[in-house]
Design a protein around this motif. Structure first.
Motif, PDB file in Angstrom:
ATOM      1  N   SER A  68     -19.427  35.789  28.165  1.00 57.68           N
ATOM      2  CA  SER A  68     -18.050  35.278  28.102  1.00 57.68           C
ATOM      3  C   SER A  68     -17.310  35.377  29.438  1.00 57.68           C
ATOM      4  CB  SER A  68     -17.257  36.039  27.031  1.00 57.68           C
ATOM      5  OG  SER A  68     -17.093  37.394  27.416  1.00 57.68           O
ATOM      6  N   ALA A  69     -17.923  36.018  30.441  1.00 56.14           N
ATOM      7  CA  ALA A  69     -17.273  36.134  31.761  1.00 56.14           C
ATOM      8  C   ALA A  69     -17.370  34.798  32.501  1.00 56.14           C
ATOM      9  CB  ALA A  69     -17.933  37.238  32.574  1.00 56.14           C
ATOM     10  N   LYS A  70     -16.346  34.504  33.320  1.00 55.16           N
ATOM     11  CA  LYS A  70     -16.351  33.265  34.106  1.00 55.16           C
ATOM     12  C   LYS A  70     -16.438  33.627  35.593  1.00 55.16           C
ATOM     13  CE  LYS A  70     -13.957  30.175  30.907  1.00 55.16           C
ATOM     14  NZ  LYS A  70     -14.324  30.937  29.712  1.00 55.16           N
ATOM     15  N   VAL A  71     -17.514  33.161  36.234  1.00 55.34           N
ATOM     16  CA  VAL A  71     -17.768  33.495  37.639  1.00 55.34           C
ATOM     17  C   VAL A  71     -17.866  32.198  38.443  1.00 55.34           C
ATOM     18  CG1 VAL A  71     -19.315  34.693  39.242  1.00 55.34           C
ATOM     19  CG2 VAL A  71     -19.033  35.576  36.911  1.00 55.34           C
ATOM     20  N   HIS A  72     -17.046  32.090  39.496  1.00 57.41           N
ATOM     21  CA  HIS A  72     -17.038  30.870  40.320  1.00 57.41           C
ATOM     22  C   HIS A  72     -18.372  30.742  41.070  1.00 57.41           C
ATOM     23  CE1 HIS A  72     -15.768  27.940  43.358  1.00 57.41           C
ATOM     24  NE2 HIS A  72     -14.782  27.641  42.516  1.00 57.41           N
ATOM     25  N   PRO A  73     -18.900  29.515  41.169  1.00 57.47           N
ATOM     26  CA  PRO A  73     -20.195  29.311  41.841  1.00 57.47           C
ATOM     27  C   PRO A  73     -20.221  29.776  43.309  1.00 57.47           C
ATOM     28  CG  PRO A  73     -19.552  27.337  40.634  1.00 57.47           C
ATOM     29  CD  PRO A  73     -18.382  28.259  40.592  1.00 57.47           C
ATOM     30  N   SER A  74     -19.053  29.844  43.961  1.00 58.91           N
ATOM     31  CA  SER A  74     -19.050  30.263  45.374  1.00 58.91           C
ATOM     32  C   SER A  74     -18.991  31.787  45.538  1.00 58.91           C
ATOM     33  CB  SER A  74     -17.871  29.622  46.111  1.00 58.91           C
ATOM     34  OG  SER A  74     -16.649  30.093  45.569  1.00 58.91           O
ATOM     35  N   SER A 117     -22.230  45.017  37.333  1.00 58.12           N
ATOM     36  CA  SER A 117     -22.150  44.752  35.898  1.00 58.12           C
ATOM     37  C   SER A 117     -20.763  44.180  35.605  1.00 58.12           C
ATOM     38  CB  SER A 117     -22.382  46.062  35.138  1.00 58.12           C
ATOM     39  OG  SER A 117     -22.169  45.874  33.771  1.00 58.12           O
ATOM     40  N   ILE A 118     -20.732  42.991  35.012  1.00 55.21           N
ATOM     41  CA  ILE A 118     -19.469  42.298  34.728  1.00 55.21           C
ATOM     42  C   ILE A 118     -19.327  42.160  33.213  1.00 55.21           C
ATOM     43  CG2 ILE A 118     -18.152  40.172  35.054  1.00 55.21           C
ATOM     44  CD1 ILE A 118     -19.709  39.753  37.684  1.00 55.21           C
ATOM     45  N   SER A 119     -18.242  42.716  32.668  1.00 58.01           N
ATOM     46  CA  SER A 119     -18.056  42.778  31.207  1.00 58.01           C
ATOM     47  C   SER A 119     -17.363  41.533  30.653  1.00 58.01           C
ATOM     48  CB  SER A 119     -17.270  44.041  30.846  1.00 58.01           C
ATOM     49  OG  SER A 119     -18.012  45.198  31.167  1.00 58.01           O
ATOM     50  N   ALA A 120     -17.076  41.574  29.354  1.00 55.63           N
ATOM     51  CA  ALA A 120     -16.568  40.411  28.620  1.00 55.63           C
ATOM     52  C   ALA A 120     -15.234  39.907  29.174  1.00 55.63           C
ATOM     53  CB  ALA A 120     -16.404  40.781  27.148  1.00 55.63           C
ATOM     54  N   SER A 121     -15.095  38.587  29.191  1.00 53.20           N
ATOM     55  CA  SER A 121     -13.838  37.889  29.508  1.00 53.20           C
ATOM     56  C   SER A 121     -13.319  38.158  30.922  1.00 53.20           C
ATOM     57  CB  SER A 121     -12.735  38.255  28.495  1.00 53.20           C
ATOM     58  OG  SER A 121     -13.189  38.011  27.193  1.00 53.20           O
ATOM     59  N   ALA A 122     -14.167  38.690  31.814  1.00 48.47           N
ATOM     60  CA  ALA A 122     -13.749  38.868  33.213  1.00 48.47           C
ATOM     61  C   ALA A 122     -13.719  37.501  33.895  1.00 48.47           C
ATOM     62  CB  ALA A 122     -14.703  39.810  33.931  1.00 48.47           C
ATOM     63  N   ARG A 123     -12.842  37.365  34.913  1.00 48.59           N
ATOM     64  CA  ARG A 123     -12.750  36.116  35.666  1.00 48.59           C
ATOM     65  C   ARG A 123     -12.901  36.426  37.151  1.00 48.59           C
ATOM     66  NH1 ARG A 123      -8.843  36.566  32.289  1.00 48.59           N
ATOM     67  NH2 ARG A 123      -7.089  36.615  33.737  1.00 48.59           N
ATOM     68  N   ILE A 124     -13.934  35.862  37.746  1.00 48.41           N
ATOM     69  CA  ILE A 124     -14.269  36.132  39.152  1.00 48.41           C
ATOM     70  C   ILE A 124     -14.033  34.849  39.944  1.00 48.41           C
ATOM     71  CG2 ILE A 124     -16.025  37.029  40.734  1.00 48.41           C
ATOM     72  CD1 ILE A 124     -15.268  38.967  38.403  1.00 48.41           C
ATOM     73  N   ASP A 170     -13.853  44.813  30.838  1.00 47.53           N
ATOM     74  CA  ASP A 170     -13.347  43.662  30.066  1.00 47.53           C
ATOM     75  C   ASP A 170     -12.004  43.158  30.584  1.00 47.53           C
ATOM     76  OD1 ASP A 170     -15.483  44.417  28.544  1.00 47.53           O
ATOM     77  OD2 ASP A 170     -14.391  44.664  26.673  1.00 47.53           O
ATOM     78  N   GLY A 171     -11.891  41.843  30.653  1.00 47.03           N
ATOM     79  CA  GLY A 171     -10.601  41.204  30.917  1.00 47.03           C
ATOM     80  C   GLY A 171     -10.078  41.342  32.334  1.00 47.03           C
ATOM     81  N   VAL A 172     -10.926  41.753  33.280  1.00 46.75           N
ATOM     82  CA  VAL A 172     -10.490  41.903  34.679  1.00 46.75           C
ATOM     83  C   VAL A 172     -10.421  40.529  35.339  1.00 46.75           C
ATOM     84  CG1 VAL A 172     -11.271  42.713  36.963  1.00 46.75           C
ATOM     85  CG2 VAL A 172     -11.311  44.259  34.997  1.00 46.75           C
ATOM     86  N   GLU A 173      -9.422  40.345  36.224  1.00 46.01           N
ATOM     87  CA  GLU A 173      -9.355  39.122  37.034  1.00 46.01           C
ATOM     88  C   GLU A 173      -9.441  39.502  38.509  1.00 46.01           C
ATOM     89  OE1 GLU A 173      -6.914  34.968  37.603  1.00 46.01           O
ATOM     90  OE2 GLU A 173      -5.887  36.623  36.617  1.00 46.01           O
ATOM     91  N   ILE A 174     -10.394  38.892  39.211  1.00 44.20           N
ATOM     92  CA  ILE A 174     -10.541  39.111  40.657  1.00 44.20           C
ATOM     93  C   ILE A 174     -10.343  37.755  41.337  1.00 44.20           C
ATOM     94  CG2 ILE A 174     -12.044  39.954  42.505  1.00 44.20           C
ATOM     95  CD1 ILE A 174     -13.429  41.718  40.433  1.00 44.20           C
ATOM     96  N   MET A 175      -9.274  37.669  42.157  1.00 44.56           N
ATOM     97  CA  MET A 175      -8.878  36.361  42.712  1.00 44.56           C
ATOM     98  C   MET A 175      -9.620  36.040  44.008  1.00 44.56           C
ATOM     99  SD  MET A 175      -4.842  36.544  41.756  1.00 44.56           S
ATOM    100  CE  MET A 175      -4.353  37.291  40.218  1.00 44.56           C
ATOM    101  N   GLU A 176      -9.373  34.846  44.522  1.00 39.09           N
ATOM    102  CA  GLU A 176     -10.156  34.280  45.621  1.00 39.09           C
ATOM    103  C   GLU A 176     -10.318  35.240  46.795  1.00 39.09           C
ATOM    104  OE1 GLU A 176      -7.207  31.007  44.869  1.00 39.09           O
ATOM    105  OE2 GLU A 176      -7.847  32.617  43.536  1.00 39.09           O
ATOM    106  N   ASN A 177     -11.571  35.282  47.287  1.00 42.00           N
ATOM    107  CA  ASN A 177     -11.936  35.973  48.534  1.00 42.00           C
ATOM    108  C   ASN A 177     -11.686  37.486  48.523  1.00 42.00           C
ATOM    109  OD1 ASN A 177     -12.713  33.481  49.885  1.00 42.00           O
ATOM    110  ND2 ASN A 177     -10.522  33.008  49.875  1.00 42.00           N
TER     111      ASN A 177
END
Length: 415
Positions: A306-312, A320-327, A340-347
């Motif tokens: 369920s985690a979303k990781v940008h191709p770049s 280890s990346i848990s559920a609903s994280a956004r990279i 869970d639920g962490v957001e890591i923004m660009e760069n």
């Protein structure tokens, strides 16, 4: 009784909330045994290892946590592994052997021929079927998993001497002040039901001594402050030490990895060890990608579906990346656990860190540490819902939950 009829049960000691204080701030949110290592709860690793034991009838988790804290996990893992898993709550401390004895009637319900006893905060490959085979060959009451370590670190653990030919345990001492041996107790055991007779013997002796001491009220007062209760029996001092050299206990040496998970720093190291073990046991759990359609993956990485990781993004090793994280785009992650639920923004860059549930890390920020797993500030830890604003650098620090950082910090514990 034929070997096909023999049943085995496993008991995993999970401790309690007063035991996990060194694991704060992570244990503020979740019982330590349920903290994820390599994307799976800590206790999941010994439980899944138990699944490989032939004729396994039941797994018991024994600890001091409220039953409701384990109810959901126990239900889901029982269904997933198709093995009954049950949580048993201790009413008071009974010691590592006393805790086993306290639930002896339940443990013996299936009339098992062998009982495994494991500690939840141990990280290893758990060679349980091999241990069982060796134990049957030895013919004793119990077999202990042991490992060879450096002479400098041995004194932190139970040191032991075994016969090099028969593997019989000859001498055992817990955390000795002087060097005894570079072989230590791994906290993983297999016993026959005779272990209950041995524990009962220790309790009975203690009761007899207490009765003898009641000669005078003064002596009774003295002994009450000195002696543990009769039903408090420690496996190491009360069973292993006195039974060593009596052809009752034997050792099985592992040549694989072994660590104790006492601190968040060690949990990050152990997450990496379990990820590397997945290469052999569960390669399907490891992520892969070359940066074209999905992120570039280096080394051993787990990403929850369920985690979303940008191709770049560039991820690994030991991530280890848990559920609903956004990279986000251009993010670099090295040696970290993202909850869970962490957001890591660009760069942004995260290295040698644990990022707590629902935390956010702003653009071009860095959350980093030196990666000394044994040092108090050797890794950076963000508690739950910590906000790191854009272009902020957090180094070798521990940040408690619900804090927002708009300036850079180094070598600090932020309460």
């Amino acid at each position: 009784m034929g070997s096909s009829d023999e049943k085995v049960v496993a008991v995993i000691m999970v401790g309690g909330p007063t035991k996990g204080t060194r694991f704060r701030p992570l244990s503020l949110n979740i019982p330590k045994p349920l903290f994820p290592l390599a994307g799976q709860p800590m206790v999941h690793h010994p439980i899944s290892a138990c699944k490989r034991i032939p004729n396994l009838a039941q797994i018991y988790l024994v600890g001091f946590y409220e039953e409701r804290e384990f109810a959901m996990y126990v239900s889901s893992i029982s269904n997933e592994l198709r093995v009954p898993v049950r949580y048993l709550r201790e009413d008071k401390p009974h010691g590592s052997a006393g805790g086993l004895y306290n639930f002896r009637d339940l443990i013996m319900e299936d009339n098992p021929s062998h009982i495994f006893l494991l500690n939840c905060d141990v990280c290893c490959s758990f060679p349980l079927p091999e241990m069982l085979e060796a134990h049957k060959r030895y013919g004793g009451m119990g077999t202990i998993l042991v490992i060879k370590v450096s002479a400098e670190s041995a004194s932190q653990f139970g040191e032991l001497v075994a016969d090099p030919v028969t593997n019989e345990l000859l001498h055992y001492t817990e955390k000795p002040e002087t060097f005894v041996s570079d072989h230590i107790n791994c906290g993983v055991y297999v016993f026959t039901p005779d272990i209950f007779t041995a524990i009962q013997g220790v309790s009975s002796q203690r009761k007899d001594r207490a009765n003898l001491r009641r000669l005078s009220s003064f002596e009774a007062l003295q002994s009450a402050t000195r002696s543990p209760p009769a039903d408090f029996v420690r496996l190491d001092q009360d069973i292993l030490t006195p039974f060593a050299g009596k052809k009752q206990l034997y050792t099985y040496e592992t040549m694989d990895f072994w660590e104790q998970i006492k601190t968040p720093g060690m949990s990050l190291k152990c997450s990496g060890l379990y990820l590397s073990q997945f290469r052999v046991t569960s390669p399907n759990l490891l992520a892969c990608g070359d940066g074209t359609k999905s992120a570039t993956i280096i080394g051993d990485v787990y990403i929850h579906p369920s985690a979303k990781v940008h191709p770049s993004a560039k991820i690994g090793p030991n991530v280890s990346i848990s559920a609903s994280a956004r990279i986000g785009a251009g993010v670099r992650l090295i040696s970290c656990i993202i909850l869970d639920g962490v957001e890591i923004m660009e760069n942004a860059v995260v290295t040698h860190a644990i990022v707590g549930w629902k935390s956010s890390i702003g653009k071009w920020s860095r959350v980093q540490a030196e990666g000394d797993y044994n040092a108090k500030l050797g890794i950076t830890i963000l508690g739950e819902a910590v906000g790191v604003e854009d272009e902020v650098v957090v180094t070798n620090s521990i940040v408690l939950p619900n804090k927002t950082l708009n300036v850079s910090v180094q070598d600090e514990i932020l309460l």
